[in-house]
Scaffold this active site. Structure first.
Site, PDB file in Angstrom:
ATOM      1  N   HIS A   1       3.940   6.044  -5.667  1.00  0.00           N
ATOM      2  CA  HIS A   1       2.743   6.900  -5.777  1.00  0.00           C
ATOM      3  C   HIS A   1       1.734   6.289  -6.760  1.00  0.00           C
ATOM      4  O   HIS A   1       0.528   6.304  -6.508  1.00  0.00           O
ATOM      5  CB  HIS A   1       3.125   8.296  -6.276  1.00  0.00           C
ATOM      6  CG  HIS A   1       4.050   9.061  -5.377  1.00  0.00           C
ATOM      7  ND1 HIS A   1       5.356   9.320  -5.705  1.00  0.00           N
ATOM      8  CD2 HIS A   1       3.863   9.636  -4.168  1.00  0.00           C
ATOM      9  CE1 HIS A   1       5.938  10.025  -4.746  1.00  0.00           C
ATOM     10  NE2 HIS A   1       5.056  10.228  -3.788  1.00  0.00           N
TER      11      HIS A   1
ATOM     12  N   LEU B   1       6.802  12.281  -8.569  1.00  0.00           N
ATOM     13  CA  LEU B   1       6.116  10.997  -8.387  1.00  0.00           C
ATOM     14  C   LEU B   1       6.899   9.819  -8.936  1.00  0.00           C
ATOM     15  O   LEU B   1       7.661   9.948  -9.895  1.00  0.00           O
ATOM     16  CB  LEU B   1       4.743  11.071  -9.068  1.00  0.00           C
ATOM     17  CG  LEU B   1       3.870  12.244  -8.601  1.00  0.00           C
ATOM     18  CD1 LEU B   1       2.567  12.285  -9.399  1.00  0.00           C
ATOM     19  CD2 LEU B   1       3.581  12.165  -7.106  1.00  0.00           C
TER      20      LEU B   1
ATOM     21  N   GLN C   1       2.738   7.679   9.752  1.00  0.00           N
ATOM     22  CA  GLN C   1       1.839   8.706   9.214  1.00  0.00           C
ATOM     23  C   GLN C   1       0.444   8.141   8.963  1.00  0.00           C
ATOM     24  O   GLN C   1      -0.565   8.769   9.305  1.00  0.00           O
ATOM     25  CB  GLN C   1       2.418   9.252   7.919  1.00  0.00           C
ATOM     26  CG  GLN C   1       1.461  10.112   7.117  1.00  0.00           C
ATOM     27  CD  GLN C   1       2.113  10.671   5.872  1.00  0.00           C
ATOM     28  OE1 GLN C   1       2.884  11.605   5.935  1.00  0.00           O
ATOM     29  NE2 GLN C   1       1.797  10.088   4.727  1.00  0.00           N
TER      30      GLN C   1
ATOM     31  N   GLY D   1       0.513   5.379   1.719  1.00  0.00           N
ATOM     32  CA  GLY D   1       1.465   4.275   1.587  1.00  0.00           C
ATOM     33  C   GLY D   1       1.991   3.798   2.930  1.00  0.00           C
ATOM     34  O   GLY D   1       2.233   4.608   3.827  1.00  0.00           O
ATOM     35  N   GLN D   2       2.203   2.498   3.013  1.00  0.00           N
ATOM     36  CA  GLN D   2       2.805   1.921   4.223  1.00  0.00           C
ATOM     37  C   GLN D   2       4.251   2.408   4.404  1.00  0.00           C
ATOM     38  O   GLN D   2       4.825   2.300   5.477  1.00  0.00           O
ATOM     39  CB  GLN D   2       2.778   0.399   4.142  1.00  0.00           C
ATOM     40  CG  GLN D   2       3.196  -0.293   5.436  1.00  0.00           C
ATOM     41  CD  GLN D   2       3.713  -1.692   5.188  1.00  0.00           C
ATOM     42  OE1 GLN D   2       3.031  -2.490   4.557  1.00  0.00           O
ATOM     43  NE2 GLN D   2       4.901  -2.005   5.661  1.00  0.00           N
TER      44      GLN D   2
ATOM     45  N   SER E   1      11.474   6.319  -3.065  1.00  0.00           N
ATOM     46  CA  SER E   1      11.245   7.571  -2.347  1.00  0.00           C
ATOM     47  C   SER E   1      11.675   8.711  -3.252  1.00  0.00           C
ATOM     48  O   SER E   1      12.672   8.582  -3.994  1.00  0.00           O
ATOM     49  CB  SER E   1      12.089   7.589  -1.063  1.00  0.00           C
ATOM     50  OG  SER E   1      12.204   8.913  -0.574  1.00  0.00           O
TER      51      SER E   1
HETATM   52  P1  AMP Z   1       5.089  11.796  -0.492  1.00  0.00           P
HETATM   53  O1  AMP Z   1       4.924  12.384  -1.847  1.00  0.00           O
HETATM   54  O2  AMP Z   1       6.467  11.311  -0.200  1.00  0.00           O
HETATM   55  O3  AMP Z   1       4.503  12.657   0.588  1.00  0.00           O
HETATM   56  O4  AMP Z   1       4.223  10.465  -0.483  1.00  0.00           O
HETATM   57  C1  AMP Z   1       2.864  10.478  -0.827  1.00  0.00           C
HETATM   58  C2  AMP Z   1       2.264   9.137  -0.519  1.00  0.00           C
HETATM   59  O5  AMP Z   1       2.959   8.121  -1.244  1.00  0.00           O
HETATM   60  C3  AMP Z   1       2.383   8.765   0.976  1.00  0.00           C
HETATM   61  O6  AMP Z   1       1.169   8.156   1.389  1.00  0.00           O
HETATM   62  C4  AMP Z   1       3.531   7.787   0.979  1.00  0.00           C
HETATM   63  O7  AMP Z   1       3.478   6.854   2.050  1.00  0.00           O
HETATM   64  C5  AMP Z   1       3.331   7.092  -0.361  1.00  0.00           C
HETATM   65  N1  AMP Z   1       4.584   6.473  -0.796  1.00  0.00           N
HETATM   66  C6  AMP Z   1       5.814   7.041  -0.891  1.00  0.00           C
HETATM   67  N2  AMP Z   1       6.737   6.137  -1.273  1.00  0.00           N
HETATM   68  C7  AMP Z   1       6.085   4.962  -1.407  1.00  0.00           C
HETATM   69  C8  AMP Z   1       6.494   3.634  -1.779  1.00  0.00           C
HETATM   70  N3  AMP Z   1       7.755   3.331  -2.062  1.00  0.00           N
HETATM   71  N4  AMP Z   1       5.555   2.665  -1.810  1.00  0.00           N
HETATM   72  C9  AMP Z   1       4.254   2.949  -1.505  1.00  0.00           C
HETATM   73  N5  AMP Z   1       3.804   4.169  -1.159  1.00  0.00           N
HETATM   74  C10 AMP Z   1       4.706   5.167  -1.106  1.00  0.00           C
END
Ligand code: AMP
Length: 283
Positions: A37, A33, A153, A147-148, A185
């Site tokens: 997140h 995270l 997605q 997240g945008q 990311s």
């Molecule tokens: P993940 O763990 O990569 O599957 O992401 C989980 C959630 O966090 C998803 O809804 C992503 O879109 C969101 N997320 C990932 N990176 C970012 C970011 N830089 N800003 C905002 N939300 C994010």
């Protein structure tokens, strides 16, 4: 903060909370995270009585050629950081429990999943929609925060929720970036120092597009051309796509109309790391 791994325990917990009148919020993640997140977690805490963060590295949304086995994990650090926010439960199931040997179902949203990420990663979205549906069935959230960063997605999930009459409100939060513009990311950890610098081409190209739109360019082919040039100048970059879609239905457009809102999206490999980014523009 509780850590729940068993589905039955998570379901019992949620049922009891709902009976006592609590509104549950869910933030689905794959772990490792970061501040992106955490911004979703804060939003979730503000909008619900109880915040549940799921950490599940979902195998079905990765193709065999992708990075499932080397995807970064650090549960202890995730736990420590979430314990400083107002999180009530980390739901941390195993893949075997979510997908027992005889598992044979899937949830598929058609149409919108054929373009962009869906065209580059053909089995990705059915993995996402299936697991999000499973998580919703277990946790029974009143709201779920996404997240945008993964703009397509979140539109796919909103479509699934609408079509299948799922009683969960989907909230989408803006992209959190590093000071220099790189979208946070979990995969940024793969980047070498040089690649980390090269990766700025994604956010910079989006800012260029935004500038061109502000200056009145409405034909996207001119914008795409200028953006593409930026990628050709970076040796480690292998561009996948540059597209503009209507923010409401995610349909690909070529001419921008005043008064409308659009996502400009890019996907690109920097070295071996595939990155995505996008920007919301109103013209
Ligand atoms: P993940 O763990 O990569 O599957 O992401 C989980 C959630 O966090 C998803 O809804 C992503 O879109 C969101 N997320 C990932 N990176 C970012 C970011 N830089 N800003 C905002 N939300 C994010």
């Amino acid at each position: 903060m509780k850590v729940i791994t068993a589905i039955s325990e998570m379901t019992d917990y949620s049922n009891n909370q709902i009976i006592s009148g609590k509104k549950i919020g869910l933030v689905p993640t794959m772990g490792f995270l970061h501040e992106g997140h955490f911004s979703l977690v804060r939003k979730c805490t503000a909008l619900s009585d109880l915040t549940i963060v799921s950490i599940f590295l979902n195998p079905t949304q990765f193709a065999p050629s992708e990075d499932l086995t080397k995807y970064p994990r650090d549960f202890e650090k995730d736990y420590e950081q979430l314990s400083k926010l107002n999180v009530d439960v980390i739901f941390y199931p195993t893949a075997d429990e979510i997908y027992p040997k005889d598992f044979s179902s899937k949830v598929e949203v058609k149409g919108i999943t054929n373009i962009l990420e869906g065209s580059s990663r053909p089995t990705h979205f059915e993995g996402v929609t299936t697991v999000v549906n499973i998580l919703f069935n277990i946790v029974k959230p009143y709201i779920a925060v996404f997240g945008q960063k993964d703009a397509q997605q979140s539109v796919v999930i909103k479509k699934m929720v609408r079509d299948l009459k799922i009683d969960t409100k989907i909230i989408v939060e803006p992209i959190v970036r590093e000071k220099d513009g790189l979208a946070l990311s979990s995969r940024n950890i793969y980047l070498t120092e040089n690649e980390r610098r090269d990766a700025l081409v994604l956010s910079k190209s989006l800012l260029l597009a935004q500038r061109m739109i502000k200056e009145g360019v409405t034909e996207f082919k001119f914008i795409r051309e200028k953006m593409s040039l930026m990628f050709t100048e970076i040796e480690s970059a292998k561009l996948d796509y540059i597209e503009v879609v209507s923010s409401s239905d995610f349909s690909i457009v070529e001419n921008l109309t005043p008064g409308q809102e659009y996502f400009i999206l890019v996907a690109c490999k920097i070295g071996n790391t595939r990155l995505i980014d996008n920007i919301l523009v109103e013209i």
